[in-house]
Structures are given as C-alpha cells and as structure tokens.
Enzyme design. Structure first.
Site, PDB file in Angstrom:
ATOM      1  N   CYS A  50       0.785  -1.278  -0.120  1.00 57.92           N
ATOM      2  CA  CYS A  50      -0.074   0.036   0.006  1.00 57.92           C
ATOM      3  C   CYS A  50       0.902   1.410   0.122  1.00 57.92           C
ATOM      4  O   CYS A  50       0.348   2.334  -0.330  1.00 57.92           O
ATOM      5  CB  CYS A  50      -0.873   0.297   1.068  1.00 57.92           C
ATOM      6  SG  CYS A  50      -1.730  -1.318   1.372  1.00 57.92           S
ATOM      7  N   ASP A  82      -2.395  -3.896   8.135  1.00 55.89           N
ATOM      8  CA  ASP A  82      -3.423  -5.025   8.659  1.00 55.89           C
ATOM      9  C   ASP A  82      -3.362  -6.463   8.035  1.00 55.89           C
ATOM     10  O   ASP A  82      -3.493  -7.317   8.449  1.00 55.89           O
ATOM     11  CB  ASP A  82      -4.933  -4.302   8.292  1.00 55.89           C
ATOM     12  CG  ASP A  82      -5.060  -2.920   8.944  1.00 55.89           C
ATOM     13  OD1 ASP A  82      -4.060  -2.640   9.770  1.00 55.89           O
ATOM     14  OD2 ASP A  82      -5.968  -2.380   8.826  1.00 55.89           O
ATOM     15  N   GLU A 443      -9.365  -6.372  13.797  1.00 51.61           N
ATOM     16  CA  GLU A 443     -10.389  -6.790  12.652  1.00 51.61           C
ATOM     17  C   GLU A 443     -10.308  -8.457  12.521  1.00 51.61           C
ATOM     18  O   GLU A 443      -9.286  -8.988  12.892  1.00 51.61           O
ATOM     19  CB  GLU A 443      -9.733  -6.261  11.294  1.00 51.61           C
ATOM     20  CG  GLU A 443      -9.943  -4.768  11.282  1.00 51.61           C
ATOM     21  CD  GLU A 443      -9.311  -4.284  10.155  1.00 51.61           C
ATOM     22  OE1 GLU A 443      -9.740  -3.078   9.714  1.00 51.61           O
ATOM     23  OE2 GLU A 443      -8.636  -4.991   9.223  1.00 51.61           O
ATOM     24  N   SER A 469     -12.731  -6.141   8.998  1.00 53.84           N
ATOM     25  CA  SER A 469     -11.822  -5.435   7.674  1.00 53.84           C
ATOM     26  C   SER A 469     -13.029  -4.990   6.851  1.00 53.84           C
ATOM     27  O   SER A 469     -13.999  -5.436   6.786  1.00 53.84           O
ATOM     28  CB  SER A 469     -11.126  -6.602   7.035  1.00 53.84           C
ATOM     29  OG  SER A 469     -10.742  -6.240   5.840  1.00 53.84           O
TER      30      SER A 469
END
Length: 553
Positions: A50, A82, A443, A469
């Site tokens: 990302c 994550d 999550e 998520s």
C-alpha cells in the site's frame, strides 16, 4: 494576511540565525526563508504494498510545492499493515497506529513551524490518522491518496486469499491451489483493490473535500496519480493565500456528504469509527445516529467487492467516484455548497463532470439500487446499549436468530471455525477484542473469511466488540458497546443463548430476562489480561468507546 503565520517565528530575524543555519544544512537557500514552509507527511514504508511507492509520489509533491513559490519539507511517519498482521497479536497495533500517525504529524508540524501540510497515505489507518493530525493543526492542508492496486490476471486479490484459506480448511481446494492463488494475488504498489477500508476512506476524504477531485479514484501506478501529486503545489498555495483551513472544509455538512458517499459505495464499517474520530479532531459533533439518519435516504449503488463483483480499478477506468457524486448531488443527497481544497464548492467541482458510459454496470442507477437504504446499520438493544455497527447488504437477509457460540479471543474463534465446529444457525461471538479489551480492536477478517470459504456466509452470524476489515462480508456486527473488557453485556453471553440481529428494526438483543442479565453481571469476572507497559498499555488507559470513534483525547 501573511501566509507565513508559523514559519516566520522560526526563521525571521537575527535571533533565529541558528535555526536558519540548521535549515541551510538540509538544503535551504536564502530565498527559501521568505517562502511559506509546507510540510509533506509521507507514509512511505516497505512493510506493505500500500505504501511502498509513497516517497516517489512525495517527491513529485515536493517539486510541485517548490515550483509554487513555497518551500516543501519532506518528513515521514509510520505505517503498519493490517493485511500482514491480520489474525495475529500484531493486529492489536493497527488501530493504535492511527493515533501514532496523528500524533506524529501534529508533533513534527507543531515543532517546526510549517505553514501548511500535505499528507500522503495509502493504507487503512494512515488516512484517518493523517486527517486527524491535519484537523488538530488546522493549517492549510490537503490529503493525497496513494491509489489502488489492480487485481491479478484472474481477478483475485488479498481478500480472495483469505477466503481461499477457508476453502482449504473445508477441503475444497488443495494446499497447492491455495499457494498458487497466494503467489499471484498481490503484486506491485497500491492499496487493496475492492471497496475495503483503504478505498472507502480515500473516497470519504474526497467527498469530505480534503483531497483534490479524483484523488481517491486513481490507480497507484498511473499517470493520473502523478498528475494528482503535481497539482498539489498550486492547490496548497491557493489554500495559503486564501487562509482556507480544515475547519472551513470539515464541517458537519461535509461529514454528511462523506457518510452518504461511503454508503453509496457500499463502504467499510471502519468508516464509522474513523469519521467520528476525524470529526472529533476538528470539533464537529458526529455520532452513530448521524449514520442512521443519512442512511435512511441514501441507497447503495456500487457493485464493488467485497459483496459485489467489481474492483476499484474498474471504477477508476470509467471515471471514478465523481460521476456518482454528481448523480447524488442532482438527487439531493449531497450538500453542494460545501467548500473543498480546490477553493471551490463541491457543486462547482462537479459541474463539468461527465456521466458514466451508458453500458457500465458498476454504479447502478437510482431506479435500481443494490439496496434502497444503507448497508451500514447502527444497532441498539440489550446487547449493545451504546450501539453496534452492522454491515448488511440484504444479500444475506436482514433478520437472524441463532444460538451463541462464545469465544474470548479471535484465535479461539478462528480455531473453532477451521475445525468445523460452527454449524448453520450459530451466532459466533468473539469478545474481549474491543478498544480496551484487545487492546486495539482487532479486525476479524480471518474468521469471517473462513466462514465465507466454508460456504456458511448466509447460514451463520458473527458478532464482536472488535472490528471488521473492509473485506468482510456476511451477517456481521461489530463495534459492540459497551465492550466486554468493562463488563458490557457481550461479556455476559453464554453458549446456547438465543441472539437476534434485526437489521429492519436495528436491534441486537439476547433473549434472557433483565433479572438473569443482572445475575450474570454480579458474578462476572474479567478473564482478560492487560498489558503492563508499552504502547498498548498507554492506549488501553486512554482509549474511549468504539461508539465514540475509539479516540484517545
């Protein structure tokens, strides 16, 4: 009005010679001391796809600022992943990172007297974290999204891999087939490619008015994303010259626009948590009930993953979110008068936007929406007196009654799912995963993906005081408040209790009497161990309820 409100105190006059000397050491020229200083907060890191390209974008931003009669100063803040930490103890640090990012941007800019700020983010928590930092500073600012990754050649992505793990556990695919999907599904820079949390937050920030038009609707590797960065210098100079600050843009009506766009896109439940926290940082009163109010009149229009079939890159190819926003404006669902970082109103930004191609099937018309009201349901009841957030599209139904199977951690719940201990009609309860209980509100993508992979997505429900998520889909309810750690009702559920999730009446309840609930409350003892030191311990002491955005100030 001077556009050097803060930097002049650090660099003007003979008494600041020592400060200027240090700045000359990092490349400042004499002429730079008379220019507005613009901090560029980069979330570059090689810990995740990302953000692996963010510094390349930051260099383009720096050049554009230097070319606009300002002086750009690049600095970094952290990011975590994550996707990599999902399902492990490391995931407890994910939501914590939002606060660290906000604190670090505020700290650097506050210390070094930057007159304006550009923040560049590309993963779930660094976007709201950046906006929280910009809001606290309240100096001319804008946000740039790092962009979305494209799916693999066979239309798989990170969430596909998670769900394939469930298929492997069920015995539907071999380990070789699982590894084959793993190897091809995430390649190159960019955030996860569905309407998961990253793309949800990028879209919500654009709708809020804090990024340039189109910023959320560009692939990470694209000429459009480069142009977005190259436009930052002129935009920030205009904000400086006109003294336009986040408080002028991040108004209650702007947040209502943001909520409406998140709903229309079928966005992540995390948007509820993050938008409330962002609003708090700028002093706007935003609550769970605002999501219900806006959601009653806002349809779900986007057929995008996780519950749809398309990827963000496909939406980008037909014009991104702007044509949808224009549709929403024309249908009275957005406040067109809200100011944006262009210095123009939202309505002015959308004036020349062309409609989608006639044959596209990604954004549905108002006459035939995926759902005629919000998929984000705010539930109350004797299991969630202060609220809970459900993500229910209607595909899985709107009413579920089932028997509780209770687990005191994500690991326990996931093990039971993978061992095929969950059956049709069960309500999986995973608790002690809230903001304080985790701590960090993990999550639950791995357990929910395992449920989907085993073909139980419409046959079981899942409730937690943790989060989900943006890649999660199914009959799921999270953010249950009060959380188990402080003795909330979710801590009192026992195996076999009947639980009702009603997304028509927005109720989450357990079918026991008040007397029985009080009896359990009196005998409850917290089985959860708390961290003794470090960032998780600090976080646990300061974090507030999920219903308040899990803020720490």
């Amino acid at each position: 009005m001077s556009n050097r409100k803060f930097s002049k105190n650090l660099v003007d006059g003979p008494h600041q010679a020592a400060s200027r000397s240090m700045l000359r050491g990092v490349g400042f020229k004499t002429a730079d001391f008379s220019k507005p200083l613009v901090g560029i907060a980069s979330t570059w890191s090689k810990v995740t796809p990302c953000n692996m390209h963010i510094n390349e974008l930051a260099s383009l931003v720096e050049n554009s600022i230097d070319a606009s009669e300002c002086k750009g100063v690049l600095f970094n803040t952290i990011t975590v992943s994550d996707g990599i930490s999902m399902g492990t103890q490391g995931m407890k640090y994910s939501l914590v990172s939002r606060e660290v990012i906000a604190d670090s941007i505020e700290t650097v800019v506050g210390c070094l007297g930057y007159d304006a700020v550009v923040a560049i983010g590309g993963c779930d928590k660094n976007m709201p974290g950046a906006l929280m930092g910009l809001a606290r500073l309240n100096r001319p600012s804008l946000f740039i999204y790092g962009g979305s990754i494209k799916p693999s050649s066979i239309n798989t992505d990170y969430v596909t891999v998670c769900e394939k793990v469930g298929e492997f556990a069920k015995g539907s695919i071999s380990e070789e087939e699982l590894i084959a999907v793993e190897k091809i599904s995430v390649k190159g820079p960019g955030s996860c490619g569905g309407m998961y949390t990253a793309n949800t937050m990028a879209s919500s920030i654009e709708a809020l008015g804090m990024s340039l038009p189109g910023s959320s609707s560009q692939d990470a590797v694209s000429d459009d994303k480069k142009l977005d960065c190259q436009a930052a210098g002129a935009a920030i100079k205009n904000l400086l010259d006109n003294d336009i600050k986040p408080s002028d843009i991040m108004t209650k009506k702007a947040f209502e626009n943001s909520i409406a766009v998140v709903i229309a896109l079928g966005g992540s439940t995390n948007a509820v948590l993050h938008l409330i926290a962002m609003a708090h940082s700028i002093g706007v009163d935003l609550s769970l009930d605002d999501f219900t109010r806006v959601g009653k009149i806002t349809p779900v229009l986007a057929d995008i993953k996780p519950f749809g079939v398309h990827f963000m890159s496909e939406l980008n190819a037909i014009g991104g979110i702007a044509p949808m926003m224009k549709m929403m404006l024309e249908n009275g669902l957005l406040h067109g008068e809200c100011l944006t970082v262009t210095g123009k109103t939202l309505k002015e930004n959308l004036k020349e936007i062309k409609p989608y191609p006639k044959n596209q099937k990604i954004i549905l018309p108002f006459s035939k929406p995926i759902k005629d009201s919000s998929h984000l349901r705010i539930l109350y009841g004797n299991l969630a007196p202060k609220g809970a957030v459900a993500k229910i599209t209607g595909k899985e139904g709107t009413l579920f009654k089932g028997s509780a199977k209770v687990f005191n951690s994500e690991e326990q719940g996931l093990e039971a799912i993978l061992d095929k201990q969950i059956n049709e009609g069960d309500v999986v309860v995973i608790r002690y995963e809230g903001p304080q209980g985790g701590p960090g509100m993990r999550e639950m993508l791995k357990p929910t993906s395992a449920i989907m992979g085993q073909g139980l997505g419409d046959k079981v429900a899942f409730i937690t005081d943790g989060r989900f998520s943006g890649g999660t889909h199914g009959f799921v309810v999270g953010h249950i408040s009060p959380e188990a750690q402080i003795g909330g009702p979710i801590a009192l559920i026992e195996n076999g209790d009947e639980i009702t999730i009603d997304a028509n009446k927005d109720i989450l309840s357990i079918n026991i009497s008040d007397e029985e609930m009080n009896r359990r409350k009196k005998s409850w003892k917290n089985p959860n161990l708390s961290p003794k030191k470090g960032v998780l311990a600090k976080y646990q002491k300061t974090v507030q309820s999920a219903s308040q955005g899990a803020i720490t100030d």
